[in-house]
Design a protein around this motif. Structure first.
Motif, PDB file in Angstrom:
ATOM      1  N   GLY A 316      27.625  18.963  15.344  1.00 53.26           N
ATOM      2  CA  GLY A 316      27.048  17.938  16.199  1.00 53.26           C
ATOM      3  C   GLY A 316      25.565  17.692  15.958  1.00 53.26           C
ATOM      4  N   ASP A 317      25.082  16.628  16.591  1.00 50.12           N
ATOM      5  CA  ASP A 317      23.661  16.312  16.536  1.00 50.12           C
ATOM      6  C   ASP A 317      22.861  17.384  17.275  1.00 50.12           C
ATOM      7  N   PRO A 318      21.562  17.482  17.011  1.00 45.93           N
ATOM      8  CA  PRO A 318      20.735  18.472  17.692  1.00 45.93           C
ATOM      9  C   PRO A 318      20.814  18.352  19.213  1.00 45.93           C
ATOM     10  N   VAL A 319      20.702  19.472  19.883  1.00 40.40           N
ATOM     11  CA  VAL A 319      20.767  19.530  21.340  1.00 40.40           C
ATOM     12  C   VAL A 319      19.356  19.633  21.889  1.00 40.40           C
ATOM     13  N   ARG A 320      19.054  18.816  22.878  1.00 38.70           N
ATOM     14  CA  ARG A 320      17.732  18.844  23.504  1.00 38.70           C
ATOM     15  C   ARG A 320      17.726  19.793  24.696  1.00 38.70           C
ATOM     16  N   THR A 321      16.616  20.497  24.869  1.00 36.82           N
ATOM     17  CA  THR A 321      16.508  21.465  25.971  1.00 36.82           C
ATOM     18  C   THR A 321      15.335  21.131  26.890  1.00 36.82           C
ATOM     19  N   GLY A 322      14.999  19.864  26.984  1.00 34.51           N
ATOM     20  CA  GLY A 322      13.935  19.460  27.891  1.00 34.51           C
ATOM     21  C   GLY A 322      12.553  19.898  27.450  1.00 34.51           C
ATOM     22  N   GLY A 323      12.371  20.113  26.153  1.00 30.60           N
ATOM     23  CA  GLY A 323      11.067  20.492  25.632  1.00 30.60           C
ATOM     24  C   GLY A 323      10.789  21.983  25.660  1.00 30.60           C
ATOM     25  N   LEU A 324      11.721  22.781  26.185  1.00 31.65           N
ATOM     26  CA  LEU A 324      11.504  24.226  26.265  1.00 31.65           C
ATOM     27  C   LEU A 324      11.624  24.903  24.902  1.00 31.65           C
ATOM     28  N   THR A 325      12.372  24.287  24.012  1.00 33.57           N
ATOM     29  CA  THR A 325      12.487  24.725  22.623  1.00 33.57           C
ATOM     30  C   THR A 325      12.453  23.479  21.752  1.00 33.57           C
ATOM     31  N   PRO A 326      12.303  23.625  20.450  1.00 37.44           N
ATOM     32  CA  PRO A 326      12.579  22.480  19.581  1.00 37.44           C
ATOM     33  C   PRO A 326      14.046  22.069  19.766  1.00 37.44           C
ATOM     34  N   ASP A 327      14.395  20.847  19.393  1.00 36.61           N
ATOM     35  CA  ASP A 327      15.812  20.457  19.417  1.00 36.61           C
ATOM     36  C   ASP A 327      16.598  21.452  18.569  1.00 36.61           C
ATOM     37  N   LEU A 328      17.742  21.890  19.084  1.00 39.26           N
ATOM     38  CA  LEU A 328      18.495  22.985  18.461  1.00 39.26           C
ATOM     39  C   LEU A 328      19.731  22.466  17.740  1.00 39.26           C
ATOM     40  N   SER A 329      19.917  22.926  16.534  1.00 37.71           N
ATOM     41  CA  SER A 329      21.078  22.526  15.744  1.00 37.71           C
ATOM     42  C   SER A 329      21.469  23.683  14.833  1.00 37.71           C
ATOM     43  N   TRP A 330      22.790  23.907  14.704  1.00 36.63           N
ATOM     44  CA  TRP A 330      23.281  25.061  13.941  1.00 36.63           C
ATOM     45  C   TRP A 330      24.160  24.623  12.769  1.00 36.63           C
ATOM     46  N   ARG A 331      23.873  23.432  12.232  1.00 37.59           N
ATOM     47  CA  ARG A 331      24.584  22.988  11.045  1.00 37.59           C
ATOM     48  C   ARG A 331      24.142  23.825   9.844  1.00 37.59           C
ATOM     49  N   TYR A 332      24.919  23.777   8.804  1.00 32.12           N
ATOM     50  CA  TYR A 332      24.606  24.580   7.613  1.00 32.12           C
ATOM     51  C   TYR A 332      23.201  24.278   7.111  1.00 32.12           C
ATOM     52  N   GLU A 333      22.813  23.012   7.130  1.00 34.77           N
ATOM     53  CA  GLU A 333      21.505  22.645   6.600  1.00 34.77           C
ATOM     54  C   GLU A 333      20.353  23.109   7.498  1.00 34.77           C
ATOM     55  N   ASP A 334      20.669  23.569   8.713  1.00 35.89           N
ATOM     56  CA  ASP A 334      19.633  24.063   9.617  1.00 35.89           C
ATOM     57  C   ASP A 334      19.372  25.557   9.454  1.00 35.89           C
ATOM     58  N   MET A 335      20.213  26.239   8.707  1.00 35.07           N
ATOM     59  CA  MET A 335      20.035  27.676   8.533  1.00 35.07           C
ATOM     60  C   MET A 335      18.786  27.960   7.697  1.00 35.07           C
ATOM     61  N   ARG A 336      18.165  29.116   7.940  1.00 37.57           N
ATOM     62  CA  ARG A 336      16.915  29.458   7.279  1.00 37.57           C
ATOM     63  C   ARG A 336      17.149  30.459   6.151  1.00 37.57           C
ATOM     64  N   ALA A 337      16.195  30.540   5.255  1.00 40.96           N
ATOM     65  CA  ALA A 337      16.308  31.451   4.103  1.00 40.96           C
ATOM     66  C   ALA A 337      15.858  32.855   4.499  1.00 40.96           C
ATOM     67  N   LEU A 338      16.513  33.408   5.503  1.00 33.96           N
ATOM     68  CA  LEU A 338      16.191  34.742   5.989  1.00 33.96           C
ATOM     69  C   LEU A 338      17.383  35.646   5.724  1.00 33.96           C
ATOM     70  N   ALA A 339      17.214  36.607   4.834  1.00 31.68           N
ATOM     71  CA  ALA A 339      18.347  37.406   4.372  1.00 31.68           C
ATOM     72  C   ALA A 339      19.090  38.082   5.514  1.00 31.68           C
ATOM     73  N   ASP A 340      18.369  38.653   6.480  1.00 30.23           N
ATOM     74  CA  ASP A 340      19.018  39.398   7.554  1.00 30.23           C
ATOM     75  C   ASP A 340      19.234  38.580   8.816  1.00 30.23           C
ATOM     76  N   PHE A 341      18.594  37.396   8.892  1.00 31.42           N
ATOM     77  CA  PHE A 341      18.662  36.613  10.126  1.00 31.42           C
ATOM     78  C   PHE A 341      18.913  35.132   9.836  1.00 31.42           C
ATOM     79  N   PRO A 342      19.971  34.798   9.095  1.00 35.79           N
ATOM     80  CA  PRO A 342      20.164  33.404   8.681  1.00 35.79           C
ATOM     81  C   PRO A 342      20.434  32.444   9.837  1.00 35.79           C
ATOM     82  N   ARG A 343      20.854  32.946  11.012  1.00 34.73           N
ATOM     83  CA  ARG A 343      21.180  32.055  12.129  1.00 34.73           C
ATOM     84  C   ARG A 343      19.958  31.686  12.965  1.00 34.73           C
TER      85      ARG A 343
END
Length: 381
Positions: A316-343
């Motif tokens: 799905g599209d990013p989820v808004r949290t009323g400005g408390l966090t950046p818009d949140l999205s867990w699509r594959y392209e949103d994952m980070r290059a962190l070996a132990d913490f990719p999510r």
């Protein structure tokens, strides 16, 4: 379901299930989500692997569509039963590595990894030497590596790693070691303790040991030190006055929290455990916001199942949290290059200080995304 430890000798998080029940009452008083009633189950995780597994199995048995806004350092125990049934884990507190590795975990903050890296950044600008006091547990073994990443980003040496029993009532030996370490240099040293609810116990011992009043800079992270703790220990006269803190979200006095405060006032007024300044309460509010916004994307009459919910979170599209966090999205392209913490999809931290008995934003330190710092972190042995 929301689960968290309660009535244990170590860290307790009663505000998380309390906030979940308040959210249930509030959303149902408004007609539910898409006209459907929200039913919230709670469970005492007990700070044990068996307790975490029992809560996960209860979620499965009760046909929960998600586990939301929960706390457990026993990720291996609770994730396996949830994964077997395809039940998504939304907005955990972030103390277990599985929360940032499982494809069915949807974190709303960067957990302990970003807090520790952020603390290293904060202290790296103020200290010549740092001592870290942390639990002697498997979940805490990565803490020194993460703190050191933030220190190294500011060209500082690694912190002294001082392990402590997480349920101890006497930290005198650890306090002496920390004071000796932080007093080793000519410039001001720093002592940071991340012991959950035992952080107060440690600093009580530390103040007694510091009989020469060398007063090194003390620090911690939200969750180990809170506004409630500062209030309880004297407010303006609190020994935590001047302490540095690293958190995930805006300070508790920020107007962005007003909707949550209103819900607590109306639906949790009799539950003293639901503190709007508590990071566990705040995380649960954000996690249920994510759940609600995602459920609103289901078509009218469409069956809501765990696997459908996970698929919607994945695509799905990013989820808004009323400005408390950046818009949140867990699509594959949103994952980070962190070996132990990719999510980790939200690496933001905020820097705070206890000033006149209140947790306020640290002047000159804007919120910061610690993702790049974590990308350069060596993997723990």
């Amino acid at each position: 379901m929301t689960f968290a430890p309660q009535d244990t000798k170590a860290t307790n998080m009663p505000g998380m299930p309390g906030m979940a029940k308040a959210y249930e009452g509030w959303v149902n008083s408004r007609g539910g989500i898409n006209g459907r009633k929200l039913r919230v189950l709670t469970c005492n995780e007990k700070n044990t692997p068996s307790g975490a597994a029992d809560c996960a199995r209860k979620a499965v048995a009760q046909k929960a569509v998600a586990v939301v806004g929960s706390y457990s350092q026993h990720g291996r125990a609770f994730m396996a039963p949830l994964e077997a049934e395809g039940i998504p884990f939304i907005g955990g507190y972030g103390v277990s590595s599985e929360e940032f590795q499982s494809n069915l975990s949807y974190p709303v903050n960067g957990g302990q990894p970003v807090l520790l890296a952020g603390a290293g950044h904060q202290l790296g600008r103020a200290c010549s030497k740092v001592a870290l006091i942390r639990p002697d547990t498997l979940a805490a073994d990565s803490m020194p590596v993460l703190l050191d990443a933030g220190l190294r980003a500011n060209k500082m040496g690694d912190a002294d790693d001082i392990r402590a029993a997480e349920d101890s009532s006497d930290y005198t030996a650890e306090a002496r070691a920390a004071l000796a370490s932080s007093s080793a240099g000519k410039d001001r040293g720093c002592v940071t303790a991340v012991l959950g609810q035992r952080t107060e116990t440690f600093f009580d011992a530390f103040r007694r040991v510091d009989d020469k009043h060398r007063n090194p800079q003390i620090s911690s992270v939200l969750g180990s030190v809170s506004q409630a703790l500062v209030d309880r220990t004297g407010g303006r006269e609190s020994p935590f006055e001047g302490a540095y803190l690293t958190g995930w979200y805006p300070v508790a006095t920020d107007p962005l929290w007003d909707p949550m405060r209103k819900v607590i006032a109306e639906h949790a007024f009799a539950d003293n455990a639901v503190d709007p300044a508590d990071s566990g309460t705040q995380t649960t509010w954000i996690a249920y916001t994510v759940l609600s916004e995602t459920l609103k994307r289901f078509k009218s009459g469409e069956a809501v199942t765990p696997r459908k919910l996970a698929r919607m979170l994945n695509q799905g599209d990013p989820v808004r949290t009323g400005g408390l966090t950046p818009d949140l999205s867990w699509r594959y392209e949103d994952m980070r290059a962190l070996a132990d913490f990719p999510r980790i999809v939200n690496g933001r931290v905020t820097f705070q200080v206890v000033q006149s008995g209140r947790l306020v934003a640290q002047q000159g330190e804007a919120s910061m995304d610690m993702t790049q710092t974590l990308e350069q972190t060596p993997r723990p042995a």
